[in-house]
Each structure stands twice: as structure tokens, then as C-alpha cells.
Write a protein that holds these residues in place. Sequence first.
Motif, mmCIF file in Angstrom:
data_model
loop_
_atom_site.group_PDB
_atom_site.id
_atom_site.type_symbol
_atom_site.label_atom_id
_atom_site.label_comp_id
_atom_site.label_asym_id
_atom_site.label_seq_id
_atom_site.Cartn_x
_atom_site.Cartn_y
_atom_site.Cartn_z
ATOM 1 N N ASN A 93 0.857 -1.521 -0.195
ATOM 2 C CA ASN A 93 0.112 0.263 -0.092
ATOM 3 C C ASN A 93 0.892 1.062 -0.323
ATOM 4 N N ILE A 94 0.278 2.165 -0.846
ATOM 5 C CA ILE A 94 1.351 3.398 -0.601
ATOM 6 C C ILE A 94 0.119 4.644 -0.516
ATOM 7 N N ILE B 2 -8.839 -1.940 -2.740
ATOM 8 C CA ILE B 2 -8.243 -2.780 -1.781
ATOM 9 C C ILE B 2 -7.469 -3.688 -2.256
ATOM 10 N N SER B 3 -8.256 -4.158 -3.249
ATOM 11 C CA SER B 3 -7.606 -5.464 -3.945
ATOM 12 C C SER B 3 -6.731 -5.303 -4.584
ATOM 13 N N GLN B 4 -6.291 -4.579 -4.900
ATOM 14 C CA GLN B 4 -4.604 -3.859 -6.133
ATOM 15 C C GLN B 4 -3.113 -3.523 -5.239
ATOM 16 N N ASP B 5 -2.866 -4.756 -5.415
ATOM 17 C CA ASP B 5 -0.880 -3.902 -5.112
ATOM 18 C C ASP B 5 -0.515 -2.112 -5.624
ATOM 19 N N GLU B 6 -0.195 -1.652 -4.303
ATOM 20 C CA GLU B 6 -0.201 -0.244 -5.258
ATOM 21 C C GLU B 6 0.733 -0.248 -5.222
ATOM 22 N N TYR B 7 2.438 -0.634 -5.324
ATOM 23 C CA TYR B 7 3.531 -1.189 -5.915
ATOM 24 C C TYR B 7 3.200 -0.833 -7.640
#
Length: 465
Positions: free
Chosen positions: A159-160, A218-223
Motif C-alpha cells: 500500500n502507498i 484494496i484488491s490492487q497492489d499499489e506498487y
Amino acid sequence: MKDLNSFLEELEAAFPDEIKRTDTLVAPHKYEASAVMELFERDERHPLVLFNNLVNLKQENTAFKLLFNAFSNIEKMAVALGVEQPVRKLIMEKYYQGSMNPKPVVRVNHTGAPVKELVWREQEVELGVLPIPRINEMDGGPYLTPIVVTRDGDSGRYNISWNRAMVIDRNHLGLWMSPRHLWSTFSKYEQRGEALPIALVLGHHPAFFMAGAGLTKISQDEYEVAGGVLGEGLRVVESEAFGGELLVPADAEIILEGLILPERRSVEGPFGEFTGYSGPQRISWLVEIKAVTARKGGAIISVFGAHQENLYAHMPIQADIFHDLKNIMPAVKDISWVDSGGPLNMVISMDKKTEGEPVRAAMAAMSLSNFIKHVIVVDDDIDPGNLKQVMWAWSTRVQADKDINIIKRTQGQVLDPSLSEEIAGSAMIINATVPVGQPYAMKAQPPESVINSIGKEIFDQFKKY
């Protein structure tokens, strides 16, 4: 490879007037840098300003740099996202498409990571060596406006988020978290009595920061989302304090690695917010810094809080709202929030087919974000980012008794200083569209066919000189 330096080079090439540098000695913690920025703001200019000659919190000369206004207007957003023309709608579309096309991270070793040129660990950590600014008069202390990186140890998701952090002492910060992803992850850890490892990224390519502002699922990897927004996989390296448990951006300028401590809080604030007012002092979360890594001469990106840049930094949220709103109401053609001067107002342009659509579109926008308190809906002959056009439509297409709706007892924005209660307030919808199926005065102008033929031919000649 995209980093802050590559952005500065591209910005100077595309818009040379949008970047300024100064070698005059400045003490940021004495408001000296923000005072310069205030004068630019009053002059209605918003260039990126890079301060090259600084003293740190210990009153010592430092090689570290500080910059403001990396996000202060459409031109810089366009350069950050690789959009050729600085047009709001194009920028929103480019950001959203990038966020929806994630790219896997690229792992590198320490020797390939510029952010590892300088390393301080544990007792060597001293935040006072950094030129951390105080921005507005009421600020509770020197403030950072970093991207905070976390990894959920249960899911592995990165998360970012864009947060504010106030310096408390040599290795502690007061961190404010809104009740979103970072807050949720820490709450889970705190319930187990565990500290949450984090990294505070003080500088990187602005597209990386923009990825931290969006309404990512919330299901996405933010990197990976950041890689999509950057247009290339984010280069990452193992952290000093946590190793492979927390990977950090290899091309960052300066990174603080630490822990959000469970069952510990700290007084934090006030701080100048996007509304243009100083937000209240709060009981916030306590961060203990375990390591600092940096480039030699690395730069801190500071958001000019409570000024134009602070509002424009929300452009990724506007892009997400625009996409979601179009899915709900396909007649919506454009929106303006951050560049409308808001900060709690939105203008929606739409191709209205039936009566009632403007109110539905406005209510949909309000449901997508509690940042939106007032909505003006205009026809698609009006540029929602051009306030002269919007005010003309309001003046000539609105009758207050039938075109203005007041909605009472809505959830407000906690930073809205006009609220008389903590969160409940009211909202307003202004329908500034021409009625459907009724005679209406015609906008006065020459024939469009002549404008687009001989008019344009002669006008374009003047543009050459």
C-alpha cells in the motif's frame, strides 16, 4: 529509469518557466522557504522551486535539497504522466489508464539502488540532519509530506498513501492517517499487539506520488499500480531495517524506515490543509525511525500545504471520480474539482438529454467522495474548468427557486471549517443547464461554419508572431 531528476529535466525542456532554482541560503524550519512560495502564490505564479542551499534542523549547512510545487498545476501533471498537451481531461484519462494497467516491480540489489548511497541505522538516525520545513504559521512543528509504504504481512499487498508527518525528536514522528487502507492495516496489526513496518519516501518521480493519492482498490497492489502510472515497473530494493519483509523504491531521494508503534499516540498538528485553513491539533500515531537511506544531495518533495499545490495534488482522486461518474452517468463529459478553486466544489459538464439528469449526476458525485459539498452542473458547451464560463452559465441559466437544491444532514468533510458539528453538514446542487424541449435564448456568436473556416485561417496567422 524514471526518478526525480528525469522529471526535472523533462519539465525544464517542456515548460522552462515552470521551474526555478535558488542558491541563496535558506532555513526551511524558520518558514523561509515557504515565505518565498507564498509570494509566488500571491503573484498568481506556481513554479516548482528547488532550494539548493539550506540549513537543516540542527542549524548546519546541508547538501540535501528541498522543493515545493511539484504538483501545483496542469503543466507539471502533464509532464509527470507523459501527456503532450496540458489538458485536464487528458491528464485524468492518462492517470486512470495507467492505474488500471499495473506493472510488476523490478527488484535490484543495493549497488543498483541510488537511495542506498547514504545509510544511517538505529543510534545513527538523526532527523535533524534533514532540511525539513515549517510551512504555515500555525504548524505544530517541522513537517514532511511523504508517501508512506506498507506491506500487509498476511496478504503480501503493498500500500502507498500520501500522509503528513510531524517531527517530534531525532527518531520519532507524529503520523496522521485517514481511515483508509493504511489505517486498516495498522489497526489489524495493533489488535495483535504488533508494530507495523513502514517506509516514508520523501522524494521520487512525481508520478509515484500521484499513485499514492488515487482511490486505488484494496484488491490492487499499489506498487504495481505505481508502475502503471509511471509507465514502467517500479524498481525496488530490500530495506535496511526489515530486509525483504519490506521492499522500498530504489530510485527514491530519501527514505525513512520505521515502525508505527501499537498502543502509542502523540499530539500532532495543527497543519495547513487543502481547504486553505490550518487543520486542528490531533492525537495521532507514533512512528519510530529505525534507519534512513538517501542519495547524496537528495531532495525532499514538500507539498505547499493550504495552497494551490495542496489542492492540485488531489488530481488522481478527481481522475478516479471522473471515471466512476461516467460509468454511472454516461452523459457526463468532463468535471473540474481541483482546478475549480474549490476546495469542496465540483463542476460537472454533461450532454443532458432529459430533465433530472443534472441532479442525479451531482448526487452520484457526492456519493463518490465526501470532499464534494457543492456541485454545479453545466451543459457541454461550458468548460467546467473555466470559471468565467461557469459563472456565465450560473447567471443566465439558473432560477434559484427551481434550480438550486439544498440537501440537509449529509456527511461532510472533517476539514471543512464551516461545519457546526463534527461531521454532519449540508450540500448544494446548482442545475445551470438549459431546459430540454423548451425554447431558449441562443448564445450570441458568429456562425460556427465561418469561425472554423476563414476565421480560423486568419487567426492562425496571428499565432505565428
